[in-house]
Design a protein around this motif. Structure first.
Motif, PDB file in Angstrom:
ATOM      1  N   GLY A 213      46.696  37.498  31.529  1.00  0.00           N
ATOM      2  CA  GLY A 213      47.816  38.248  32.103  1.00  0.00           C
ATOM      3  C   GLY A 213      49.071  37.406  32.210  1.00  0.00           C
ATOM      4  N   LEU A 214      48.913  36.141  32.592  1.00  0.00           N
ATOM      5  CA  LEU A 214      50.090  35.270  32.698  1.00  0.00           C
ATOM      6  C   LEU A 214      50.328  34.503  31.410  1.00  0.00           C
TER       7      LEU A 214
ATOM      8  N   TYR B 149      48.779  41.527  38.549  1.00  0.00           N
ATOM      9  CA  TYR B 149      49.402  40.497  39.402  1.00  0.00           C
ATOM     10  C   TYR B 149      50.488  41.155  40.259  1.00  0.00           C
ATOM     11  N   SER B 150      51.312  41.952  39.590  1.00  0.00           N
ATOM     12  CA  SER B 150      52.448  42.574  40.262  1.00  0.00           C
ATOM     13  C   SER B 150      51.991  43.632  41.270  1.00  0.00           C
TER      14      SER B 150
ATOM     15  N   ALA C 272      48.584  41.582  33.453  1.00  0.00           N
ATOM     16  CA  ALA C 272      49.789  41.058  34.123  1.00  0.00           C
ATOM     17  C   ALA C 272      50.265  42.061  35.167  1.00  0.00           C
TER      18      ALA C 272
END
Ligand SMILES: NC(=O)c1ccc[n+]([C@@H]2O[C@H](COP(=O)([O-])OP(=O)(O)OC[C@H]3O[C@@H](n4cnc5c(N)ncnc54)[C@H](O)[C@@H]3O)[C@@H](O)[C@H]2O)c1
Length: 272
Positions: free
Chosen positions: A155-156, A173-174, A170
């Motif tokens: 994701g990162l 995460y948000s 990703a």
């Protein structure tokens, strides 16, 4: 002693019929929690439930659920809440990954809009639907609840041939950070976990390895070799029980101040 404080808590594990989710379900059952495996695969899900520990009188059930279908998710949350009258923990683990390129000069293996949407809908929208329905149920609890999102190191980092998958991870995460700001005041804690390369699960099918090796211009054998030694400082891939132990800890009262963050579990691996 119930050191983790998870005895008789009710936990939903989406995608709990296979791989990481199955290991997570085992982990929770061993510390006395009631486990609900919510999965599209009924046969594997029922088999997984039959393997869970009931040593401390805890109860488990399989609920057939498609995380992309709001009605199916609502019914699943209702069924889980029936066990003790409340839902305590949700593990958003169900996910899919089908490798393709953004553009393929040979015109063979590019993302179609349909495939892009399918991956995004399961991995991102599915987490939205389950978290919304579970949070509504947890609002009724005196002591709130806990949500754990299964992200991914990709994701990162981004990932060649897996842009739809990495983007959907990703997003977690948000979502974890945003929802922490909204849910914290209601006593609902939310955390994410980002595994790196693990031992084989249902995700790593032959078709997956064929497509991923194609997108990277290598053979399947070279891809498999890479799983073993690719810049992992601990020198090995991760075990499913290591991921499961971390999920159980993060959901426990021992992790009561961990909120709105995603923990990396990758043996120290980085691509930098
Ligand atoms: N295996 C890895 O190396 C790895 C690394 C990082 C993150 N992850 C993440 O961990 C999670 C579990 O992956 P896994 O490797 O155990 O895969 P897996 O294929 O073994 O298990 C996924 C489970 O999800 C279920 N599922 C798929 N779509 C569903 C839907 N729409 N509704 C309900 N259930 C559905 C499947 O039936 C299956 O039982 C995924 O979110 C994956 O992205 C895996």
């Amino acid at each position: 002693m119930d050191w983790l404080g998870l005895s008789k808590k009710t936990v939903i594990v989406t995608g709990g019929a296979s791989g990481i989710g199955k290991a997570v379900a085992v982990g929770f059952s061993e510390v006395g929690a009631n486990v609900v495996i919510a999965d599209m695969n009924q046969e594997a899900g029922e088999a997984a439930v039959s393997e869970l520990s009931t040593e401390s009188g805890n109860q488990h059930r399989f609920v057939s659920c498609n995380v992309t279908d709001a009605e199916s998710v609502n019914q699943m949350i209702e069924s889980a809440s029936e066990i003790t009258g409340q839902l305590d923990i949700l593990v958003n683990n169900a996910g899919i990954n089908i490798p393709r390129l953004l553009v393929d000069p040979a015109g063979k293996e590019e993302f179609s809009i349909d495939l892009w949407n399918t991956i995004t809908t399961v991995n991102q929208t599915g987490v939205f639907l389950c978290t919304q329905a579970a949070s509504r149920a947890m609002l009724k609890n005196e002591k709130g609840g806990v949500i754990v999102n299964m992200a991914s190191e990709s994701g990162l980092e981004g990932s060649e041939g897996q842009s739809a998958y990495a983007a959907s991870k990703a997003a977690l995460y948000s979502m974890t950070r945003s929802w922490a700001k909204e849910l914290g005041k209601h006593g609902i804690r939310i955390v994410g976990l980002a595994p790196g390369i693990l031992e084989v699960t249902g995700l790593r099918t032959e078709e997956y390895e064929r497509a991923l090796s194609y997108t990277r211009g290598i053979t399947i054998e070279q891809l498999r070799e890479g799983y073993k030694k690719q810049s992992i400082p601990l020198g090995r891939v991760g075990r499913l029980d290591e991921v499961a132990d971390t999920v159980v800890y993060l959901a426990s009262k021992r992790a009561s101040y961990i909120h709105g963050t995603v923990i990396n579990i990758s043996g120290g691996k980085s691509r930098a």
